[in-house]
Design an enzyme around this catalytic site. Structure first.
Site, mmCIF file in Angstrom:
data_model
loop_
_atom_site.group_PDB
_atom_site.id
_atom_site.type_symbol
_atom_site.label_atom_id
_atom_site.label_comp_id
_atom_site.label_asym_id
_atom_site.label_seq_id
_atom_site.Cartn_x
_atom_site.Cartn_y
_atom_site.Cartn_z
ATOM 1 N N LYS A 1 15.835 29.187 8.059
ATOM 2 C CA LYS A 1 15.787 28.417 6.826
ATOM 3 C C LYS A 1 14.335 28.212 6.429
ATOM 4 O O LYS A 1 13.544 27.627 7.156
ATOM 5 C CB LYS A 1 16.482 27.075 7.039
ATOM 6 C CG LYS A 1 16.429 26.176 5.823
ATOM 7 C CD LYS A 1 17.298 24.952 6.029
ATOM 8 C CE LYS A 1 17.118 23.978 4.885
ATOM 9 N NZ LYS A 1 17.936 22.780 5.068
ATOM 10 N N LYS B 1 18.469 31.708 4.656
ATOM 11 C CA LYS B 1 18.468 30.846 3.475
ATOM 12 C C LYS B 1 17.049 30.609 3.004
ATOM 13 O O LYS B 1 16.209 30.282 3.845
ATOM 14 C CB LYS B 1 19.107 29.512 3.860
ATOM 15 C CG LYS B 1 19.112 28.491 2.777
ATOM 16 C CD LYS B 1 19.605 27.188 3.298
ATOM 17 C CE LYS B 1 19.253 26.139 2.255
ATOM 18 N NZ LYS B 1 19.400 24.805 2.739
#
Ligand code: PBG
Length: 332
Positions: A200, A253
């Site tokens: 992330k 992400k």
């Protein structure tokens, strides 16, 4: 010039006319069953609060969320990712593990009334803390990694108690997957799976989400715990660490600016279903341009989702999930 005067070359053009993003002879195809629809859930009944920076997205009470899920399921979207927004926040985010908060209630209602739906819960503190950081703070105002692990584990167990199929820790605390796995097993939730938000990035594309979840950090930023956009190899190591800690599924992400990371992860970790998160900013910028008539909404969205799948994602988390699935199925 007659064609016999031309050198030999391959003719691609006759093939093209029959291949568009929806055609059945396309190499990569999209299907609603591969999408995950994120929802922002709030307490109460009959509540729907549109999120200004995300056209078409609203914070919803559980009854509204259920109605939206029914529409989604008609287009084969049956996986839902829940973010809870509490009415009140505090320094440690205690509402996160309350059995009567929005996520826990919504999951329980989905399990009782929509047995075909798969429930995934976001496990993080930032929606619940008054300072907006993803964990508990030390006296000097830094995020306390190890103290936060307990809070995340408690939260994950409360989601599993409510019936969640999958918990998805997004706080980017080191050791969060193993802490959650151990707590789930202790609580008898061996069959609850973990979707790690493994890689992330500290991204500018989360802006509209923070608006929706009212979770922008009140000071500083998330760069001490989220990854720098320049790092590719570190993403592979983060994913490896999540797998070693017991993650069942992995994630990259955001998606669009990280298609190379998705491609690498899908070839390196073939045994683990790879999720890609098409995040809020990626959603809102397409809507903004489309509303000005600068790009075509439907074609742009399908092209973007296709690119994420082509890069190697097995599942795509997207606020476009319902619209896209309906377009693909031809539901108007
Ligand atoms: C919570 C979390 C965030 C997102 C998913 N989980 C926000 C953040 O890290 O600031 C962003 C999702 C999106 O932008 O759609 N930590």
């Amino acid at each position: 010039m007659s064609s016999s005067a031309l050198p030999e070359f391959r003719r691609f053009r006759p093939l093209r006319s029959s291949v568009d993003v929806r055609s059945s002879n396309a190499e990569t195809q999209l299907d609603g069953s591969e999408f995950v629809y994120p929802m922002f859930v709030i307490n109460g009944v009959n509540r729907r609060e549109p999120v200004p920076s995300m056209p078409g997205v609203a914070r919803m009470s559980s009854d509204e969320a259920m109605r939206e899920a029914e529409t989604a399921m008609l287009a084969d979207v049956n996986r839902f990712l829940f973010f809870g927004i509490p009415d009140e926040k505090d320094a440690t985010g205690t509402r996160a593990w309350s059995p009567i908060e929005a996520v826990q209630r919504t999951v329980a209602e989905f399990r009782a009334q929509l047995p075909e739906a798969k429930t995934i819960t976001d496990v993080c503190m930032c929606e619940y803390t008054d300072h907006g950081h993803c964990g508990q703070l030390t006296a000097s105002g830094e995020v306390d990694n190890d103290a936060t692990l307990d809070l995340l584990a408690q939260t994950a167990v409360s989601h599993a108690d409510a019936g969640a199929h999958v918990v998805a820790p997004s706080a980017m605390m080191d050791g969060q997957v193993s802490a959650i796995r151990a707590a789930l097993d202790d609580a008898g939730h061996e069959s609850v799976k973990i979707l790690g938000y493994s890689a992330k990035y500290a991204s500018a594309f989360y802006g509209p989400f923070r608006d929706a979840a009212d979770s922008a950090p009140s000071f500083g930023d998330r760069r001490t715990y989220q990854m720098a956009p320049s790092q590719h190899e570190e993403a592979m190591q983060e994913i490896e660490a999540d797998i070693a800690e017991g993650a069942d599924f992995i994630m990259v992400k955001p998606a669009l600016s990280y298609l190379d990371v998705i491609a690498s992860a899908s070839s390196r970790f073939r045994d683990y279903p790879l999720y890609a998160y098409n995040v809020s900013g990626e959603y809102s910028m397409i809507h903004a341009a489309a509303s000005k008539g600068w790009i075509d909404l439907e074609n742009t969205v399908l092209e973007v989702l296709l690119s994420i799948k082509r890069a190697g994602a097995d599942a795509i988390i997207s606020y476009f999930a319902i619209d896209a699935a309906r377009w693909i199925k031809g539901i108007r």
